[in-house]
Write a protein that holds these residues in place. Sequence first.
Motif, PDB file in Angstrom:
ATOM      1  N   ARG A 125      45.174  46.786  47.772  1.00  0.00           N
ATOM      2  CA  ARG A 125      43.811  47.045  47.297  1.00  0.00           C
ATOM      3  C   ARG A 125      43.810  47.528  45.853  1.00  0.00           C
ATOM      4  O   ARG A 125      42.766  47.810  45.292  1.00  0.00           O
ATOM      5  N   LEU A 126      44.976  47.615  45.262  1.00  0.00           N
ATOM      6  CA  LEU A 126      45.094  47.985  43.850  1.00  0.00           C
ATOM      7  C   LEU A 126      45.377  46.763  42.993  1.00  0.00           C
ATOM      8  O   LEU A 126      45.648  46.878  41.808  1.00  0.00           O
ATOM      9  N   ASP A 127      45.322  45.582  43.592  1.00  0.00           N
ATOM     10  CA  ASP A 127      45.720  44.351  42.936  1.00  0.00           C
ATOM     11  C   ASP A 127      44.604  43.309  43.082  1.00  0.00           C
ATOM     12  O   ASP A 127      43.686  43.474  43.860  1.00  0.00           O
ATOM     13  N   THR A 128      44.737  42.214  42.335  1.00  0.00           N
ATOM     14  CA  THR A 128      43.745  41.137  42.384  1.00  0.00           C
ATOM     15  C   THR A 128      44.302  39.859  43.005  1.00  0.00           C
ATOM     16  O   THR A 128      43.664  38.824  42.963  1.00  0.00           O
ATOM     17  N   SER A 129      45.504  39.938  43.564  1.00  0.00           N
ATOM     18  CA  SER A 129      46.122  38.741  44.143  1.00  0.00           C
ATOM     19  C   SER A 129      46.699  39.043  45.518  1.00  0.00           C
ATOM     20  O   SER A 129      46.834  40.195  45.908  1.00  0.00           O
ATOM     21  N   ALA A 130      47.030  37.976  46.237  1.00  0.00           N
ATOM     22  CA  ALA A 130      47.633  38.107  47.562  1.00  0.00           C
ATOM     23  C   ALA A 130      48.686  37.020  47.732  1.00  0.00           C
ATOM     24  O   ALA A 130      48.593  35.952  47.128  1.00  0.00           O
ATOM     25  N   LYS A 131      49.690  37.297  48.567  1.00  0.00           N
ATOM     26  CA  LYS A 131      50.737  36.320  48.887  1.00  0.00           C
ATOM     27  C   LYS A 131      50.497  35.761  50.274  1.00  0.00           C
ATOM     28  O   LYS A 131      50.194  36.510  51.202  1.00  0.00           O
ATOM     29  N   ILE A 132      50.668  34.455  50.419  1.00  0.00           N
ATOM     30  CA  ILE A 132      50.658  33.819  51.736  1.00  0.00           C
ATOM     31  C   ILE A 132      52.117  33.548  52.076  1.00  0.00           C
ATOM     32  O   ILE A 132      52.835  32.921  51.294  1.00  0.00           O
ATOM     33  N   LEU A 133      52.563  34.032  53.238  1.00  0.00           N
ATOM     34  CA  LEU A 133      53.957  33.883  53.651  1.00  0.00           C
ATOM     35  C   LEU A 133      54.071  33.094  54.944  1.00  0.00           C
ATOM     36  O   LEU A 133      53.176  33.153  55.791  1.00  0.00           O
ATOM     37  N   ASN A 134      55.180  32.408  55.107  1.00  0.00           N
ATOM     38  CA  ASN A 134      55.542  31.807  56.377  1.00  0.00           C
ATOM     39  C   ASN A 134      55.970  32.970  57.271  1.00  0.00           C
ATOM     40  O   ASN A 134      56.902  33.694  56.932  1.00  0.00           O
ATOM     41  N   ALA A 135      55.308  33.176  58.405  1.00  0.00           N
ATOM     42  CA  ALA A 135      55.601  34.332  59.257  1.00  0.00           C
ATOM     43  C   ALA A 135      56.927  34.226  59.994  1.00  0.00           C
ATOM     44  O   ALA A 135      57.414  35.207  60.535  1.00  0.00           O
TER      45      ALA A 135
END
Length: 170
Positions: A125-135
């Motif tokens: 919540r301190l950032d403007t991006s997110a990572k999508i990962l293979n679970a």
Amino acid sequence: VFIIDLTTGEQIKTLKGQGSYIFSAKFSPNGSYVASLDYEKVVVSALSIKERTKAKELSYITFLSKIITSPDGNDLYCTSCPPPYDSIVIYNITKDKVVRKLYTSEHKEYNLLSPDLKYAVSYSRLDTSAKILNAETGEVISMIKGHDGRLKDVLFSPDSRYVATISRDD
């Protein structure tokens, strides 16, 4: 957590044993218990009116995420990012066990598992991006970038086809 019977409007249970900030809760697929979580623990409570509420605190894990139901409807899952903040732990609440541990190169305090258990999103919540990962493997599939403001939340569509990021964009 208050449990209300919608047919009678009666409050049938008050569930206790959680910390002061509960940020996610979910009924088990068969409705016999509810799992609630705060930043440090998962509490599973029986809902039967005949039984006293048995709050069971599960294994110690930190930085917990939202609770999801498995595709077969039998289990509840959440993710965790325990110290030293270099991994995402996929945790089966129903069976009280760690299913998988994915190693990441940086700390993101929020992680969410897709309903089909194939993807994870890691964000702060301190950032403007997110990572999508293979679970399964922890491999980064893609990055979500472009928000002007900090992320507030991330959610998956019920079929796991889409992911939405919500931010404080101006």
